[in-house]
Write an enzyme that holds these catalytic residues in place. Structure first.
Site, PDB file in Angstrom:
ATOM      1  CG  MET A  30      -1.926  -1.186   1.115  1.00  0.00           C
ATOM      2  SD  MET A  30      -3.422  -0.940   2.054  1.00  0.00           S
ATOM      3  CE  MET A  30      -2.765  -0.818   3.701  1.00  0.00           C
ATOM      4  CB  ALA A  32       3.894   4.841   3.253  1.00  0.00           C
ATOM      5  CG  LEU A  33       7.131   1.348  -0.923  1.00  0.00           C
ATOM      6  CD1 LEU A  33       7.849   1.009  -2.224  1.00  0.00           C
ATOM      7  CD2 LEU A  33       6.201   0.214  -0.523  1.00  0.00           C
ATOM      8  CG  HIS A  37       6.767  -2.085   2.131  1.00  0.00           C
ATOM      9  ND1 HIS A  37       6.735  -0.899   2.821  1.00  0.00           N
ATOM     10  CD2 HIS A  37       5.537  -2.633   2.263  1.00  0.00           C
ATOM     11  CE1 HIS A  37       5.539  -0.726   3.352  1.00  0.00           C
ATOM     12  NE2 HIS A  37       4.785  -1.757   3.040  1.00  0.00           N
ATOM     13  CD  GLN A  61      -6.142  -3.815   2.608  1.00  0.00           C
ATOM     14  OE1 GLN A  61      -6.104  -4.311   1.492  1.00  0.00           O
ATOM     15  NE2 GLN A  61      -5.129  -3.927   3.469  1.00  0.00           N
ATOM     16  N   GLY A 148       4.635 -10.298   4.143  1.00  0.00           N
ATOM     17  CA  GLY A 148       5.393 -10.210   5.383  1.00  0.00           C
ATOM     18  C   GLY A 148       4.707 -10.944   6.530  1.00  0.00           C
ATOM     19  CD  GLN A 154      -2.123  -8.802   4.286  1.00  0.00           C
ATOM     20  OE1 GLN A 154      -2.966  -7.921   4.302  1.00  0.00           O
ATOM     21  NE2 GLN A 154      -0.843  -8.537   4.078  1.00  0.00           N
ATOM     22  CB  SER A 187       3.034   2.553   5.975  1.00  0.00           C
ATOM     23  OG  SER A 187       3.570   1.592   5.091  1.00  0.00           O
TER      24      SER A 187
HETATM   25  P1  AMP Z   1       1.377  -2.935   3.490  1.00  0.00           P
HETATM   26  O1  AMP Z   1       1.965  -1.894   2.596  1.00  0.00           O
HETATM   27  O2  AMP Z   1       1.336  -2.539   4.918  1.00  0.00           O
HETATM   28  O3  AMP Z   1       0.069  -3.479   2.966  1.00  0.00           O
HETATM   29  O4  AMP Z   1       2.389  -4.155   3.437  1.00  0.00           O
HETATM   30  C1  AMP Z   1       2.731  -4.761   2.216  1.00  0.00           C
HETATM   31  C2  AMP Z   1       3.476  -6.040   2.508  1.00  0.00           C
HETATM   32  O5  AMP Z   1       4.661  -5.736   3.240  1.00  0.00           O
HETATM   33  C3  AMP Z   1       2.659  -7.013   3.370  1.00  0.00           C
HETATM   34  O6  AMP Z   1       2.896  -8.335   2.930  1.00  0.00           O
HETATM   35  C4  AMP Z   1       3.239  -6.786   4.750  1.00  0.00           C
HETATM   36  O7  AMP Z   1       3.114  -7.900   5.610  1.00  0.00           O
HETATM   37  C5  AMP Z   1       4.700  -6.530   4.411  1.00  0.00           C
HETATM   38  N1  AMP Z   1       5.347  -5.807   5.504  1.00  0.00           N
HETATM   39  C6  AMP Z   1       4.915  -4.678   6.114  1.00  0.00           C
HETATM   40  N2  AMP Z   1       5.744  -4.343   7.119  1.00  0.00           N
HETATM   41  C7  AMP Z   1       6.717  -5.287   7.141  1.00  0.00           C
HETATM   42  C8  AMP Z   1       7.852  -5.519   7.972  1.00  0.00           C
HETATM   43  N3  AMP Z   1       8.168  -4.688   8.979  1.00  0.00           N
HETATM   44  N4  AMP Z   1       8.630  -6.591   7.719  1.00  0.00           N
HETATM   45  C9  AMP Z   1       8.320  -7.448   6.706  1.00  0.00           C
HETATM   46  N5  AMP Z   1       7.256  -7.291   5.898  1.00  0.00           N
HETATM   47  C10 AMP Z   1       6.462  -6.233   6.110  1.00  0.00           C
END
Ligand code: AMP
Length: 282
Positions: A30, A32-33, A37, A61, A148, A154, A187
């Site tokens: 989503m 704000a990498l 990520h 979501q 992650g 999830q 993020s």
């Molecule tokens: P998001 O942008 O929050 O939807 O996350 C996108 C993907 O990055 C999802 O599979 C998350 O589980 C993974 N993710 C987010 N934060 C972390 C983290 N600190 N370590 C590993 N994976 C992450």
């Protein structure tokens, strides 16, 4: 890095790659990498010929509309970071590309995984996740996709969806990437005040202590201990701490030989909801 904003252009490009028999790894985000990520992108790069990342803040979501409105957007920086990881393709669709006029989620049956933990506190969240991830899988048709363990529930739900719908790809879980003080990268961390940010490391510190305690104490006592720790914390409010079976995600009340458990936390720092989890050995 190629950037596509429409399904049609992305599909046309990927079709050409498939003709060449190139393997495709997919990392949905989503935006704000952060380094968490990027670790998924790195793993995909190591294991596939072509890596596709997506950035899409999926409205269906979010049960909390304020969270959706305030979700951080840093697209220029995100593109720079993906380029620095040599990500091959970014899919950056607008909402109108992923949803028809009605922005709503399909209903999914994840064999009960959706009713535990986050499912109890975020109404319709996993239907939204299932809807968007399934659409992405249908469009991109990846060989591998990377999620992650930060969002462990999830990850298990996406694996379940792939199994139940017999989708031809493998879903891989990647370890939680943490800040130096242990806070799981997220993020949403960018929205914490300096004071909240400092205190937020308490979440992982407590999880680690709980993991150590569980080796010699009962699940019930460890849960009570964590709840008491949070009660004494003036900055963080615990929503739940659960020790759950990693397969069913159901709350465990007694240790059973041969089962694997994980500890899961959701806590608020003001309006910001933070989640984390830890592997447990009993
Ligand atoms: P998001 O942008 O929050 O939807 O996350 C996108 C993907 O990055 C999802 O599979 C998350 O589980 C993974 N993710 C987010 N934060 C972390 C983290 N600190 N370590 C590993 N994976 C992450």
């Amino acid at each position: 890095m190629l950037i596509f904003k429409t399904k049609e252009k992305l599909i046309n490009h990927l079709t050409l790659l498939k003709v060449e028999n190139l393997s495709v790894g997919f990392v949905p985000t989503m935006g704000a990498l952060h380094l968490g990520h990027l670790s998924l992108v790195k793993t995909s790069k190591e294991n596939n010929d072509v890596t596709v990342a997506s950035i899409f803040v999926n409205p269906t979501q979010f049960d909390n509309k304020k969270d959706l409105i305030n979700y951080p957007l840093t697209i220029d920086e995100d593109i720079r970071l993906l380029q620095s990881e040599h990500c091959d393709i970014l899919f950056l669709p607008p909402v109108s590309e992923m949803y028809d006029q009605k922005v709503s989620a399909q209903k999914f049956d994840f064999d009960g995984l959706e009713f535990e933990m986050e499912g109890k506190h975020r109404d319709g969240h996993f239907d939204g996740v299932g809807t968007i991830v399934k659409s992405f899988f249908d469009i991109i048709k990846p060989d591998n996709s990377y999620f992650g363990e930060k969002d462990f529930q999830q990850l298990q739900i996406v694996k379940k969806m792939v199994e139940k719908h017999d989708l031809p790809l493998e879903v891989h879980g990647c370890p939680i990437y943490r800040e130096q003080d242990g806070l799981a990268m997220s993020s949403r961390n960018a929205r914490l005040t300096a004071k909240q940010r400092k205190e937020a490391s308490f979440i992982y510190a407590t999880l680690k202590k709980a993991a150590a305690l569980l080796k010699k104490d009962t699940i019930e006592n460890v849960v009570t201990w964590v709840e008491n720790e949070f009660q004494e914390n003036p900055i963080l409010a615990l929503e739940y701490f659960t020790i759950a079976d990693v397969v069913t995600l159901q709350t465990a009340s007694k240790k059973e030989i041969g089962k694997t458990y994980r500890g899961f936390i959701a806590a608020f720092a003001g309006e910001i909801r933070l989640i984390d989890n830890i592997e447990l050995s009993v």
